[in-house]
Design an enzyme around this catalytic site. Structure first.
Site, mmCIF file in Angstrom:
data_model
loop_
_atom_site.group_PDB
_atom_site.id
_atom_site.type_symbol
_atom_site.label_atom_id
_atom_site.label_comp_id
_atom_site.label_asym_id
_atom_site.label_seq_id
_atom_site.Cartn_x
_atom_site.Cartn_y
_atom_site.Cartn_z
ATOM 1 C CB CYS A 95 -75.406 9.941 -22.682
ATOM 2 S SG CYS A 95 -73.774 9.806 -22.023
ATOM 3 C CD GLU B 42 -77.815 22.262 -34.129
ATOM 4 O OE1 GLU B 42 -76.724 21.600 -33.591
ATOM 5 O OE2 GLU B 42 -78.475 21.744 -35.078
ATOM 6 C CD GLU C 200 -81.190 8.811 -25.596
ATOM 7 O OE1 GLU C 200 -81.272 9.142 -26.591
ATOM 8 O OE2 GLU C 200 -80.317 8.949 -24.914
HETATM 9 P P1 NAD Z 1 -78.189 14.928 -31.775
HETATM 10 O O1 NAD Z 1 -77.886 13.659 -32.528
HETATM 11 O O2 NAD Z 1 -79.582 15.474 -32.393
HETATM 12 O O3 NAD Z 1 -77.088 15.835 -32.457
HETATM 13 C C1 NAD Z 1 -75.630 15.687 -32.207
HETATM 14 C C2 NAD Z 1 -74.929 16.206 -33.136
HETATM 15 O O4 NAD Z 1 -75.203 15.860 -34.380
HETATM 16 C C3 NAD Z 1 -75.134 17.951 -32.992
HETATM 17 O O5 NAD Z 1 -73.826 18.571 -33.162
HETATM 18 C C4 NAD Z 1 -76.310 18.022 -34.347
HETATM 19 O O6 NAD Z 1 -76.002 19.437 -34.812
HETATM 20 C C5 NAD Z 1 -75.569 16.965 -35.192
HETATM 21 N N1 NAD Z 1 -76.966 16.468 -35.993
HETATM 22 C C6 NAD Z 1 -78.324 16.394 -35.523
HETATM 23 N N2 NAD Z 1 -78.900 16.071 -36.406
HETATM 24 C C7 NAD Z 1 -78.099 15.679 -37.636
HETATM 25 C C8 NAD Z 1 -78.247 15.277 -38.745
HETATM 26 N N3 NAD Z 1 -79.532 14.828 -39.226
HETATM 27 N N4 NAD Z 1 -77.447 14.946 -39.519
HETATM 28 C C9 NAD Z 1 -76.010 15.370 -39.316
HETATM 29 N N5 NAD Z 1 -75.969 16.025 -38.010
HETATM 30 C C10 NAD Z 1 -76.813 16.120 -37.218
HETATM 31 O O7 NAD Z 1 -78.304 14.794 -30.213
HETATM 32 P P2 NAD Z 1 -78.446 15.875 -29.085
HETATM 33 O O8 NAD Z 1 -79.882 16.072 -29.100
HETATM 34 O O9 NAD Z 1 -77.589 16.898 -29.479
HETATM 35 O O10 NAD Z 1 -77.924 14.975 -27.912
HETATM 36 C C11 NAD Z 1 -78.498 14.169 -27.243
HETATM 37 C C12 NAD Z 1 -78.192 12.849 -27.672
HETATM 38 O O11 NAD Z 1 -76.822 12.536 -27.529
HETATM 39 C C13 NAD Z 1 -78.961 11.672 -26.743
HETATM 40 O O12 NAD Z 1 -79.329 10.764 -27.638
HETATM 41 C C14 NAD Z 1 -77.922 11.347 -25.772
HETATM 42 O O13 NAD Z 1 -77.968 9.896 -25.334
HETATM 43 C C15 NAD Z 1 -76.556 11.290 -26.678
HETATM 44 N N6 NAD Z 1 -75.514 11.482 -26.108
HETATM 45 C C16 NAD Z 1 -74.619 10.334 -25.983
HETATM 46 C C17 NAD Z 1 -73.414 10.268 -25.203
HETATM 47 C C18 NAD Z 1 -72.534 8.992 -25.063
HETATM 48 O O14 NAD Z 1 -71.540 9.107 -24.829
HETATM 49 N N7 NAD Z 1 -73.285 7.699 -25.852
HETATM 50 C C19 NAD Z 1 -73.057 11.224 -24.345
HETATM 51 C C20 NAD Z 1 -73.831 12.586 -24.509
HETATM 52 C C21 NAD Z 1 -75.042 12.576 -25.580
#
Ligand code: NAD
Length: 498
Positions: free
Chosen positions: A281, A176, A382
């Site tokens: 990531c 979002e 992290e």
């Molecule tokens: P996030 O976990 O906050 O959000 C990811 C997705 O989950 C979003 O679409 C969000 O709307 C949804 N979401 C968030 N909280 C939620 C909840 N409580 N219940 C259900 N859905 C929920 O992650 P972010 O801040 O958008 O992205 C950064 C994170 O992503 C970092 O931890 C990074 O390391 C990780 N990441 C990992 C990879 C990988 O390949 N392992 C790649 C990119 C990013």
């Protein structure tokens, strides 16, 4: 104020919710749009549209699917600049970095263009007397992708080109925080000739995620995001009987051995720690200096970190942009303070950085903390920002043990001029993606991307061969044709080959 809407059955629309979230411009600190926050009803509508489209798309010939993928590839290729600009404006990363993200996403589209080859089955002639065995793959149905803010084009492209090429239909729930690129991708799919309903987007947050996880019409979920949410998505999705691949967070170590080319290693270390403001990531957030290299490494790295040009993503002179939100900036600044309080030596302090003309932007400069230990919060958590922690190890064995003691296992790198040490490192670490003198070892699209331990829940990594496996089910057919060959009498014992 521009409103970012859903994309369901080939049309943009606001859905049923009256709730919205702000979409910031991180470089100015001002709101530039709002995004609708979808409901369970919006999600159900998208899943219905995708299920209806599956009837036709799952039957589309391989050549039709490949042609659509090729057309999509051409369109994305022609619009890289536009996609990169949308990414940079909402995420904040510098334009060249945003371009790189789109290009890496495009490589997955190119991989998926080879779908006729990738879906080839197998055939065993005369497996038993007059009996043949063949196997082939079929799509799963409606599959969902839930993606993070840090790669609004590339991470969804790890999923939808492969899923769609395999004959599935797709519902994307983008972040979002930077949702606009998802709509541009939807338009490009439509222009490429993909039937309406095959690719859908539902904007929003947890309500949409939960609805996707619970909807019996969704066969599989691909998730990329932070570890706590990845774990939750994996548990709830698998409990609902779905296939789930959930990629989580990371703490990536770069180990620098005393025989490494220090200039080369420190250049790459700094770029990998502070590129995209550390919001990758695969960013290097922990450097492990082995033997007597520590003080020299910290001196060079600190000088280079202090010289990083921080500014708006749209300024070609900028090497690093702002972070995603004001809250993220404050959280990152809090970690720098906690590192210092817990005993680390702060050699570069990025807090308080002001970019002239962008005083309200979400900027924080690179920070370097030396003598970090494994018990400090800066190391355990992290941070997901431009903070590099430097730890010390006596030997390569100690460095490997340190890397393996961390609960994450996404990426790691070793800098060395010794082939033997590199081999020992790559064989010894419990990490999924490893670089040898390559700080951000993101696999090419024809390999699969994914970490170990708390960086991946579920067995399947994304794109490459694992992607094709994840988005298909295999059938094995055993057949014989009575009337041809030697007649075989039926028997009551369990069939054995003859
Ligand atoms: P996030 O976990 O906050 O959000 C990811 C997705 O989950 C979003 O679409 C969000 O709307 C949804 N979401 C968030 N909280 C939620 C909840 N409580 N219940 C259900 N859905 C929920 O992650 P972010 O801040 O958008 O992205 C950064 C994170 O992503 C970092 O931890 C990074 O390391 C990780 N990441 C990992 C990879 C990988 O390949 N392992 C790649 C990119 C990013």
């Amino acid at each position: 104020m521009r409103t970012v809407e859903h994309w369901i059955a080939g049309k943009a629309g606001p859905g049923t919710s009256t709730r919205t979230a702000p979409v910031w411009n991180p470089a100015t600190g001002r709101q530039q749009a709002q995004v609708v926050l979808g409901t369970a009803a919006d999600t159900a509508e998208a899943v219905r549209a995708a299920a209806a489209a599956f009837e036709e798309w799952s039957q589309a010939s391989l050549s039709r699917r490949a042609k659509t993928l090729f057309a999509f590839r051409e369109l994305v290729g022609a619009r890289i600049g536009e996609l990169a600009a949308v990414v940079s404006q909402e995420h904040g990363k510098v334009l060249s970095d945003a371009r790189g993200e789109v290009e890496r996403g495009l490589e997955v589209v190119e991989f998926a263009c080879g779908i006729p080859h990738l879906l080839k089955g197998s055939y065993s002639d005369q497996a038993s007397t007059d009996v043949d065995v063949l196997s082939f793959r079929q799509p799963l149905g409606v599959v969902a992708g839930i993606t993070p803010f840090n790669f609004p084009v590339m991470v969804p492209m790890w999923m939808h080109p492969v899923a769609i090429a395999c004959g599935n239909t797709f519902v994307l729930k983008p972040s979002e925080r930077d949702p606009s690129a998802s709509l541009l991708m939807a338009q490009l799919w439509q222009e490429a000739g993909l039937p309406d309903g095959v690719f859908n987007v539902v904007q929003g947050g947890k309500e949409v995620v939960d609805a996707l996880l619970d909807d019996p019409g969704v066969a599989a979920v691909s998730f990329v995001g932070s570890t706590p949410v990845a774990r939750y998505v994996h548990e709830r999705g698998t409990a609902a009987g779905k296939r789930v691949q959930a990629l989580g967070g990371a703490k990536n170590h770069a180990v620098v051995l005393p025989d490494a080319d220090l200039d080369f290693a420190s250049d790459h270390l700094v770029a990998a720690a502070f590129g995209s403001a550390g919001e990758r990531c695969m960013a290097v957030s922990a450097a492990v200096a082995v033997g007597d290299v520590g003080d020299r490494l910290v001196d060079v790295v600190s000088a280079k970190a202090a010289a990083v040009t921080v500014g708006s993503g749209s300024d070609p002179a900028s090497e690093m942009g702002p972070v995603i939100t004001r809250e993220a900036r404050d959280r990152i600044a809090g970690y720098v303070g906690s590192g210092e309080r817990q005993g680390a030596r702060l050699t570069v302090d990025g807090r308080g950085l002001v970019v002239p003309g962008h005083e309200e932007g979400f900027f924080i400069g690179p920070s370097v903390l030396d003598h970090v230990t494994t018990t400090m919060d800066v190391y355990r958590d992290e941070i997901f920002g431009p903070v590099l922690s430097v730890l010390r190890a006596g030997t390569v064995e100690e460095a490997i043990a340190l890397v393996n003691g961390n609960p994450y296992g996404n990426g790691t790198a070793v800098f060395t001029s010794s082939g033997a040490a590199a081999r020992q490192f790559m064989r010894g670490v419990t990490v999924g993606m490893i670089g040898v003198n390559v700080p951000i070892p993101v696999p090419m699209a024809y390999y699969s991307f994914g970490g170990w331990k708390d960086s991946l829940f579920g067995q399947s990594r994304v794109h490459g061969p694992d992607g094709v496996d994840f988005y298909t089910r295999t059938k094995v057919v055993t057949s014989r044709w009575p009337g041809l060959g030697t007649p075989l009498a039926a028997s009551y014992h369990f069939p054995t080959s003859s």
